[in-house]
Write a protein that holds these residues in place. Structure first.
Motif, short mmCIF file in Angstrom:
data_model
loop_
_atom_site.label_atom_id
_atom_site.label_comp_id
_atom_site.label_asym_id
_atom_site.label_seq_id
_atom_site.Cartn_x
_atom_site.Cartn_y
_atom_site.Cartn_z
N LYS A 23 0.83 -1.22 0.00
CA LYS A 23 0.00 0.00 0.00
C LYS A 23 0.86 1.26 0.00
CE LYS A 23 -4.08 -2.01 2.06
NZ LYS A 23 -4.54 -2.53 3.33
N ALA A 24 2.08 1.17 0.47
CA ALA A 24 2.96 2.35 0.51
C ALA A 24 4.13 2.19 -0.46
CB ALA A 24 3.48 2.56 1.93
N ALA A 27 7.55 1.64 1.00
CA ALA A 27 8.27 2.70 1.70
C ALA A 27 8.94 2.09 2.94
CB ALA A 27 7.31 3.81 2.09
N LYS A 59 5.56 -3.14 -9.11
CA LYS A 59 5.45 -1.67 -9.25
C LYS A 59 6.58 -0.93 -8.55
CE LYS A 59 2.53 2.36 -8.90
NZ LYS A 59 1.26 2.98 -8.61
N ALA A 63 9.83 2.83 -2.82
CA ALA A 63 9.67 4.24 -3.23
C ALA A 63 10.34 5.20 -2.26
CB ALA A 63 8.20 4.58 -3.41
N ALA A 65 12.39 6.14 1.72
CA ALA A 65 12.10 6.13 3.15
C ALA A 65 10.66 6.60 3.32
CB ALA A 65 13.06 7.07 3.87
N ASP A 66 10.06 6.18 4.42
CA ASP A 66 8.65 6.49 4.66
C ASP A 66 8.50 7.98 4.98
OD1 ASP A 66 6.03 6.76 5.66
OD2 ASP A 66 6.00 4.62 6.16
N ILE A 67 7.92 8.72 4.03
CA ILE A 67 7.82 10.18 4.17
C ILE A 67 6.88 10.54 5.32
CG2 ILE A 67 7.18 12.34 3.00
CD1 ILE A 67 7.91 10.84 0.33
N TYR A 83 18.76 7.95 13.50
CA TYR A 83 17.98 7.58 12.32
C TYR A 83 18.89 7.12 11.20
CZ TYR A 83 14.31 8.05 8.77
OH TYR A 83 13.41 7.81 7.76
N VAL A 84 18.50 6.12 10.51
CA VAL A 84 19.24 5.47 9.42
C VAL A 84 20.35 4.58 9.96
CG1 VAL A 84 20.52 5.73 7.27
CG2 VAL A 84 18.73 7.36 7.83
N TRP A 88 19.70 0.88 9.09
CA TRP A 88 19.84 0.83 7.63
C TRP A 88 21.17 0.23 7.20
CZ3 TRP A 88 17.09 3.37 3.37
CH2 TRP A 88 15.80 3.77 3.74
N GLY A 109 15.60 6.39 -0.59
CA GLY A 109 16.17 5.29 0.18
C GLY A 109 16.06 3.95 -0.53
N GLY A 140 20.03 10.46 2.35
CA GLY A 140 20.59 10.32 3.70
C GLY A 140 21.17 8.96 3.98
N CYS A 141 21.17 8.08 3.00
CA CYS A 141 21.73 6.76 3.26
C CYS A 141 22.70 6.35 2.16
CB CYS A 141 20.61 5.74 3.43
SG CYS A 141 21.20 4.29 4.35
N1 CO8 Z 1 6.75 7.20 1.83
C1 CO8 Z 1 5.49 6.99 2.29
N2 CO8 Z 1 4.46 6.66 1.47
C2 CO8 Z 1 4.71 6.55 0.15
C3 CO8 Z 1 5.99 6.76 -0.38
C4 CO8 Z 1 7.03 7.09 0.52
N3 CO8 Z 1 8.32 7.28 0.11
N4 CO8 Z 1 5.94 6.60 -1.71
C5 CO8 Z 1 4.65 6.27 -2.01
N5 CO8 Z 1 3.92 6.25 -0.89
C6 CO8 Z 1 2.49 5.96 -0.76
C7 CO8 Z 1 1.62 7.12 -1.25
O1 CO8 Z 1 1.49 8.09 -0.25
C8 CO8 Z 1 0.34 6.40 -1.58
O2 CO8 Z 1 -0.36 6.16 -0.40
P1 CO8 Z 1 -1.97 6.39 -0.35
O3 CO8 Z 1 -2.53 5.41 -1.35
O4 CO8 Z 1 -2.33 6.07 1.07
O5 CO8 Z 1 -2.22 7.79 -0.76
C9 CO8 Z 1 0.81 5.04 -2.10
O6 CO8 Z 1 2.14 4.88 -1.62
C10 CO8 Z 1 0.84 4.97 -3.61
O7 CO8 Z 1 1.61 6.07 -4.08
P2 CO8 Z 1 1.10 7.07 -5.23
O8 CO8 Z 1 -0.37 7.19 -5.17
O9 CO8 Z 1 1.89 8.33 -5.10
O10 CO8 Z 1 1.51 6.24 -6.52
P3 CO8 Z 1 1.85 6.84 -7.97
O11 CO8 Z 1 1.92 5.66 -8.87
O12 CO8 Z 1 0.93 7.95 -8.32
O13 CO8 Z 1 3.34 7.49 -7.80
C11 CO8 Z 1 5.64 7.53 -7.06
C12 CO8 Z 1 4.43 6.67 -7.52
C13 CO8 Z 1 6.11 8.40 -8.23
C14 CO8 Z 1 6.73 6.59 -6.63
C15 CO8 Z 1 5.18 8.44 -5.90
O14 CO8 Z 1 4.53 7.63 -4.91
C16 CO8 Z 1 6.30 9.16 -5.22
O15 CO8 Z 1 6.79 10.14 -5.75
N6 CO8 Z 1 6.74 8.69 -4.03
C17 CO8 Z 1 7.73 9.33 -3.23
C18 CO8 Z 1 9.11 9.11 -3.81
C19 CO8 Z 1 10.14 9.83 -2.98
O16 CO8 Z 1 10.13 11.04 -2.86
N7 CO8 Z 1 11.07 9.08 -2.37
C20 CO8 Z 1 12.10 9.61 -1.55
C21 CO8 Z 1 11.67 9.61 -0.13
S1 CO8 Z 1 12.82 10.43 0.96
C22 CO8 Z 1 14.04 9.28 1.16
O17 CO8 Z 1 14.00 8.18 0.70
C23 CO8 Z 1 15.15 9.76 1.99
C24 CO8 Z 1 16.14 8.65 2.22
C25 CO8 Z 1 17.02 9.09 3.32
C26 CO8 Z 1 17.82 7.96 3.84
C27 CO8 Z 1 17.04 6.99 4.59
C28 CO8 Z 1 16.43 7.62 5.76
C29 CO8 Z 1 15.47 6.71 6.37
#
Ligand code: CO8
Length: 258
Positions: A23-24, A27, A59, A63, A65-67, A83-84, A88, A109, A140-141
Protein backbone atom coordinates in the motif's frame (compact mmCIF):
# COMPACT_ATOMS: atom_id res chain seq x y z
CA UNK A 1 10.97 -13.66 14.66
CA UNK A 2 7.86 -13.40 12.49
CA UNK A 3 7.83 -10.72 9.82
CA UNK A 4 5.02 -8.33 8.81
CA UNK A 5 6.71 -6.13 6.21
CA UNK A 6 8.86 -8.63 4.33
CA UNK A 7 8.41 -12.14 2.92
CA UNK A 8 11.23 -14.63 3.34
CA UNK A 9 11.75 -17.90 1.50
CA UNK A 10 14.57 -20.17 0.38
CA UNK A 11 15.03 -21.62 -3.09
CA UNK A 12 17.67 -24.33 -2.86
CA UNK A 13 20.80 -22.52 -1.72
CA UNK A 14 19.38 -19.02 -2.29
CA UNK A 15 17.65 -16.91 0.36
CA UNK A 16 14.98 -14.59 -1.07
CA UNK A 17 13.67 -11.53 0.77
CA UNK A 18 10.71 -9.63 -0.71
CA UNK A 19 9.85 -6.15 0.60
CA UNK A 20 6.13 -6.23 1.29
CA UNK A 21 4.38 -2.97 2.12
CA UNK A 22 2.34 -2.80 -1.10
CA UNK A 23 0.00 0.00 0.00
CA UNK A 24 2.96 2.35 0.51
CA UNK A 25 5.02 1.12 -2.49
CA UNK A 26 7.39 -0.57 -0.02
CA UNK A 27 8.27 2.70 1.70
CA UNK A 28 11.02 1.91 4.18
CA UNK A 29 10.18 2.38 7.84
CA UNK A 30 11.89 1.24 11.04
CA UNK A 31 9.93 -1.99 11.30
CA UNK A 32 10.80 -2.96 7.74
CA UNK A 33 14.49 -2.11 8.16
CA UNK A 34 14.64 -4.05 11.46
CA UNK A 35 12.99 -7.08 9.86
CA UNK A 36 15.20 -6.84 6.79
CA UNK A 37 18.33 -6.68 8.93
CA UNK A 38 17.21 -9.70 10.94
CA UNK A 39 16.37 -11.77 7.85
CA UNK A 40 19.68 -10.88 6.18
CA UNK A 41 21.62 -11.90 9.29
CA UNK A 42 19.72 -15.20 9.51
CA UNK A 43 20.62 -16.06 5.92
CA UNK A 44 24.21 -14.93 6.45
CA UNK A 45 24.56 -17.35 9.37
CA UNK A 46 22.85 -20.25 7.58
CA UNK A 47 25.43 -22.67 6.16
CA UNK A 48 22.90 -23.95 3.62
CA UNK A 49 22.59 -20.51 1.96
CA UNK A 50 25.16 -19.32 -0.58
CA UNK A 51 23.59 -16.14 -1.95
CA UNK A 52 20.76 -13.74 -1.07
CA UNK A 53 18.28 -11.98 -3.36
CA UNK A 54 16.44 -8.81 -2.28
CA UNK A 55 13.42 -7.76 -4.30
CA UNK A 56 10.18 -5.78 -4.13
CA UNK A 57 6.94 -5.78 -6.10
CA UNK A 58 6.36 -5.34 -9.81
CA UNK A 59 5.45 -1.67 -9.25
CA UNK A 60 8.12 -0.76 -6.70
CA UNK A 61 11.35 -2.12 -5.34
CA UNK A 62 10.93 0.67 -2.77
CA UNK A 63 9.67 4.24 -3.23
CA UNK A 64 12.02 5.56 -0.57
CA UNK A 65 12.10 6.13 3.15
CA UNK A 66 8.65 6.49 4.66
CA UNK A 67 7.82 10.18 4.17
CA UNK A 68 4.86 10.00 6.58
CA UNK A 69 7.27 8.84 9.28
CA UNK A 70 9.84 11.58 8.61
CA UNK A 71 7.49 14.48 7.96
CA UNK A 72 7.40 15.78 11.53
CA UNK A 73 10.88 14.74 12.60
CA UNK A 74 12.92 17.31 14.47
CA UNK A 75 16.71 17.45 14.26
CA UNK A 76 16.86 15.85 17.71
CA UNK A 77 14.52 13.02 16.68
CA UNK A 78 16.91 12.17 13.85
CA UNK A 79 20.13 12.79 15.79
CA UNK A 80 19.26 11.20 19.13
CA UNK A 81 17.23 8.44 17.49
CA UNK A 82 20.26 7.60 15.35
CA UNK A 83 17.98 7.58 12.32
CA UNK A 84 19.24 5.47 9.42
CA UNK A 85 22.47 4.42 11.16
CA UNK A 86 20.69 2.25 13.71
CA UNK A 87 19.08 -0.13 11.22
CA UNK A 88 19.84 0.83 7.63
CA UNK A 89 23.44 -0.28 7.74
CA UNK A 90 22.90 -3.96 8.64
CA UNK A 91 23.18 -4.88 5.00
CA UNK A 92 26.77 -3.66 4.90
CA UNK A 93 27.75 -6.29 7.49
CA UNK A 94 26.45 -9.19 5.37
CA UNK A 95 29.34 -11.30 4.07
CA UNK A 96 27.45 -13.34 1.48
CA UNK A 97 26.51 -11.68 -1.82
CA UNK A 98 23.21 -9.82 -1.91
CA UNK A 99 21.67 -9.24 -5.36
CA UNK A 100 18.96 -6.61 -5.80
CA UNK A 101 16.24 -7.58 -8.29
CA UNK A 102 14.61 -4.24 -9.12
CA UNK A 103 11.28 -3.76 -10.85
CA UNK A 104 9.47 -0.42 -10.89
CA UNK A 105 10.45 2.44 -8.59
CA UNK A 106 13.74 2.46 -6.70
CA UNK A 107 13.67 6.01 -5.36
CA UNK A 108 15.43 7.82 -2.55
CA UNK A 109 16.17 5.29 0.18
CA UNK A 110 14.97 2.58 -2.23
CA UNK A 111 17.72 3.47 -4.70
CA UNK A 112 20.18 3.69 -1.81
CA UNK A 113 19.13 0.26 -0.55
CA UNK A 114 19.60 -1.23 -4.03
CA UNK A 115 23.06 0.36 -4.20
CA UNK A 116 23.99 -1.22 -0.86
CA UNK A 117 23.47 -4.61 -2.49
CA UNK A 118 26.41 -6.17 -4.32
CA UNK A 119 24.87 -5.84 -7.75
CA UNK A 120 21.56 -4.89 -9.31
CA UNK A 121 19.59 -6.76 -11.95
CA UNK A 122 16.82 -4.53 -13.31
CA UNK A 123 13.56 -5.18 -15.07
CA UNK A 124 12.89 -3.01 -18.14
CA UNK A 125 10.33 -1.21 -15.95
CA UNK A 126 12.85 -0.12 -13.32
CA UNK A 127 13.19 3.58 -12.50
CA UNK A 128 15.98 4.89 -10.31
CA UNK A 129 16.22 8.29 -8.71
CA UNK A 130 17.14 10.43 -5.71
CA UNK A 131 14.17 12.83 -5.54
CA UNK A 132 14.82 13.99 -1.94
CA UNK A 133 15.49 17.55 -3.14
CA UNK A 134 11.78 17.86 -3.98
CA UNK A 135 11.02 17.13 -0.31
CA UNK A 136 13.42 19.77 0.93
CA UNK A 137 16.03 17.30 2.06
CA UNK A 138 19.00 15.35 0.68
CA UNK A 139 19.79 11.64 0.23
CA UNK A 140 20.59 10.32 3.70
CA UNK A 141 21.73 6.76 3.26
CA UNK A 142 24.67 6.95 0.89
CA UNK A 143 23.04 8.31 -2.26
CA UNK A 144 25.41 11.26 -2.61
CA UNK A 145 28.39 8.93 -2.12
CA UNK A 146 27.51 5.65 -3.85
CA UNK A 147 25.81 7.20 -6.89
CA UNK A 148 28.87 9.20 -8.08
CA UNK A 149 31.03 6.12 -7.60
CA UNK A 150 28.57 4.02 -9.61
CA UNK A 151 27.56 6.38 -12.44
CA UNK A 152 29.96 9.37 -12.43
CA UNK A 153 29.76 12.76 -10.75
CA UNK A 154 27.95 14.36 -13.66
CA UNK A 155 25.04 11.92 -13.74
CA UNK A 156 24.84 11.77 -9.94
CA UNK A 157 24.59 15.57 -9.77
CA UNK A 158 21.97 15.54 -12.52
CA UNK A 159 19.81 12.97 -10.69
CA UNK A 160 20.19 14.44 -7.19
CA UNK A 161 19.73 18.07 -8.26
CA UNK A 162 16.88 17.68 -10.76
CA UNK A 163 15.15 14.71 -9.07
CA UNK A 164 14.59 13.16 -12.48
CA UNK A 165 14.24 9.40 -12.75
CA UNK A 166 16.62 7.24 -14.76
CA UNK A 167 15.14 4.30 -16.65
CA UNK A 168 16.63 0.82 -16.74
CA UNK A 169 18.45 1.29 -20.05
CA UNK A 170 20.14 4.46 -18.87
CA UNK A 171 20.98 2.77 -15.58
CA UNK A 172 22.67 -0.09 -17.41
CA UNK A 173 24.56 2.28 -19.76
CA UNK A 174 25.73 4.21 -16.71
CA UNK A 175 26.93 1.13 -14.85
CA UNK A 176 24.41 1.26 -12.01
CA UNK A 177 22.88 -2.08 -12.94
CA UNK A 178 24.64 -5.14 -14.26
CA UNK A 179 21.84 -6.37 -16.56
CA UNK A 180 18.37 -5.42 -17.77
CA UNK A 181 15.84 -8.16 -18.40
CA UNK A 182 12.19 -8.43 -19.46
CA UNK A 183 9.84 -7.93 -16.49
CA UNK A 184 8.59 -11.52 -16.57
CA UNK A 185 12.19 -12.81 -16.51
CA UNK A 186 13.42 -10.71 -13.58
CA UNK A 187 13.19 -13.32 -10.85
CA UNK A 188 14.14 -16.22 -13.12
CA UNK A 189 17.35 -14.48 -14.26
CA UNK A 190 18.21 -13.20 -10.80
CA UNK A 191 17.65 -16.58 -9.17
CA UNK A 192 19.76 -18.23 -11.88
CA UNK A 193 22.62 -15.79 -11.18
CA UNK A 194 22.22 -16.37 -7.43
CA UNK A 195 22.18 -20.16 -7.90
CA UNK A 196 25.37 -19.98 -9.98
CA UNK A 197 27.09 -18.05 -7.18
CA UNK A 198 25.69 -20.38 -4.51
CA UNK A 199 27.35 -23.36 -6.22
CA UNK A 200 30.82 -21.77 -5.96
CA UNK A 201 33.09 -22.13 -2.94
CA UNK A 202 31.43 -19.95 -0.26
CA UNK A 203 34.68 -18.76 1.38
CA UNK A 204 36.03 -17.76 -2.04
CA UNK A 205 32.75 -15.97 -2.86
CA UNK A 206 33.03 -14.06 0.42
CA UNK A 207 36.67 -13.18 -0.28
CA UNK A 208 35.76 -11.80 -3.72
CA UNK A 209 32.94 -9.69 -2.26
CA UNK A 210 35.25 -8.35 0.42
CA UNK A 211 38.07 -7.66 -2.03
CA UNK A 212 35.94 -5.91 -4.67
CA UNK A 213 34.39 -3.74 -1.94
CA UNK A 214 37.92 -2.83 -0.83
CA UNK A 215 38.29 -1.00 -4.15
CA UNK A 216 35.86 1.62 -2.84
CA UNK A 217 37.70 2.16 0.42
CA UNK A 218 41.37 2.34 -0.46
CA UNK A 219 44.08 3.37 -2.92
CA UNK A 220 44.88 1.26 -5.98
CA UNK A 221 48.24 0.07 -4.68
CA UNK A 222 46.83 -0.87 -1.27
CA UNK A 223 43.84 -2.56 -2.92
CA UNK A 224 46.09 -4.59 -5.17
CA UNK A 225 48.19 -5.58 -2.13
CA UNK A 226 45.00 -6.64 -0.32
CA UNK A 227 43.92 -8.67 -3.34
CA UNK A 228 47.34 -10.36 -3.50
CA UNK A 229 47.11 -11.44 0.16
CA UNK A 230 43.60 -12.79 -0.40
CA UNK A 231 44.75 -14.59 -3.54
CA UNK A 232 47.63 -16.25 -1.68
CA UNK A 233 45.27 -17.30 1.11
CA UNK A 234 43.08 -19.25 -1.30
CA UNK A 235 45.97 -21.71 -1.67
CA UNK A 236 45.34 -22.74 1.95
CA UNK A 237 41.84 -23.94 1.06
CA UNK A 238 40.58 -27.38 0.07
CA UNK A 239 38.36 -25.73 -2.52
CA UNK A 240 41.32 -24.31 -4.47
CA UNK A 241 42.85 -27.81 -4.60
CA UNK A 242 39.52 -29.27 -5.72
CA UNK A 243 38.79 -26.50 -8.27
CA UNK A 244 42.12 -26.82 -10.05
CA UNK A 245 42.18 -30.64 -9.82
CA UNK A 246 38.66 -30.81 -11.29
CA UNK A 247 39.71 -28.55 -14.18
CA UNK A 248 42.68 -30.77 -14.97
CA UNK A 249 40.52 -33.90 -14.72
CA UNK A 250 37.89 -32.26 -16.97
CA UNK A 251 35.02 -32.64 -14.47
CA UNK A 252 32.86 -30.21 -12.46
CA UNK A 253 34.34 -29.26 -9.08
CA UNK A 254 32.77 -30.45 -5.83
CA UNK A 255 33.40 -27.60 -3.42
CA UNK A 256 33.18 -28.30 0.31
CA UNK A 257 33.31 -24.69 1.48
CA UNK A 258 36.56 -25.35 3.26
N1 CO8 B 1 6.75 7.20 1.83
C1 CO8 B 1 5.49 6.99 2.29
N2 CO8 B 1 4.46 6.66 1.47
C2 CO8 B 1 4.71 6.55 0.15
C3 CO8 B 1 5.99 6.76 -0.38
C4 CO8 B 1 7.03 7.09 0.52
N3 CO8 B 1 8.32 7.28 0.11
N4 CO8 B 1 5.94 6.60 -1.71
C5 CO8 B 1 4.65 6.27 -2.01
N5 CO8 B 1 3.92 6.25 -0.89
C6 CO8 B 1 2.49 5.96 -0.76
C7 CO8 B 1 1.62 7.12 -1.25
O1 CO8 B 1 1.49 8.09 -0.25
C8 CO8 B 1 0.34 6.40 -1.58
O2 CO8 B 1 -0.36 6.16 -0.40
P1 CO8 B 1 -1.97 6.39 -0.35
O3 CO8 B 1 -2.53 5.41 -1.35
O4 CO8 B 1 -2.33 6.07 1.07
O5 CO8 B 1 -2.22 7.79 -0.76
C9 CO8 B 1 0.81 5.04 -2.10
O6 CO8 B 1 2.14 4.88 -1.62
C10 CO8 B 1 0.84 4.97 -3.61
O7 CO8 B 1 1.61 6.07 -4.08
P2 CO8 B 1 1.10 7.07 -5.23
O8 CO8 B 1 -0.37 7.19 -5.17
O9 CO8 B 1 1.89 8.33 -5.10
O10 CO8 B 1 1.51 6.24 -6.52
P3 CO8 B 1 1.85 6.84 -7.97
O11 CO8 B 1 1.92 5.66 -8.87
O12 CO8 B 1 0.93 7.95 -8.32
O13 CO8 B 1 3.34 7.49 -7.80
C11 CO8 B 1 5.64 7.53 -7.06
C12 CO8 B 1 4.43 6.67 -7.52
C13 CO8 B 1 6.11 8.40 -8.23
C14 CO8 B 1 6.73 6.59 -6.63
C15 CO8 B 1 5.18 8.44 -5.90
O14 CO8 B 1 4.53 7.63 -4.91
C16 CO8 B 1 6.30 9.16 -5.22
O15 CO8 B 1 6.79 10.14 -5.75
N6 CO8 B 1 6.74 8.69 -4.03
C17 CO8 B 1 7.73 9.33 -3.23
C18 CO8 B 1 9.11 9.11 -3.81
C19 CO8 B 1 10.14 9.83 -2.98
O16 CO8 B 1 10.13 11.04 -2.86
N7 CO8 B 1 11.07 9.08 -2.37
C20 CO8 B 1 12.10 9.61 -1.55
C21 CO8 B 1 11.67 9.61 -0.13
S1 CO8 B 1 12.82 10.43 0.96
C22 CO8 B 1 14.04 9.28 1.16
O17 CO8 B 1 14.00 8.18 0.70
C23 CO8 B 1 15.15 9.76 1.99
C24 CO8 B 1 16.14 8.65 2.22
C25 CO8 B 1 17.02 9.09 3.32
C26 CO8 B 1 17.82 7.96 3.84
C27 CO8 B 1 17.04 6.99 4.59
C28 CO8 B 1 16.43 7.62 5.76
C29 CO8 B 1 15.47 6.71 6.37
Amino acid sequence: MSYETILVETKDKVGVITLNRPKALNALNDQLMDELGHALQQFDQDDAIGCIVLTGSEKAFAAGADIALMANYTYMDAFKGNYVTKNWEHIRQIRKPVIAAVSGYALGGGCELAMMCDFIIASETAKFGQPEIKLGTIPGCGGTQRLPRAISKSKAMDLCLTARMMDAQEAERSGLVSRVVAPEKLMEETLAAAATIACMSLPVVMMIKDTVNRAYETTLSEGVQYERRMFYSTFASDDQKEGMKAFLEKRPPQFKNS
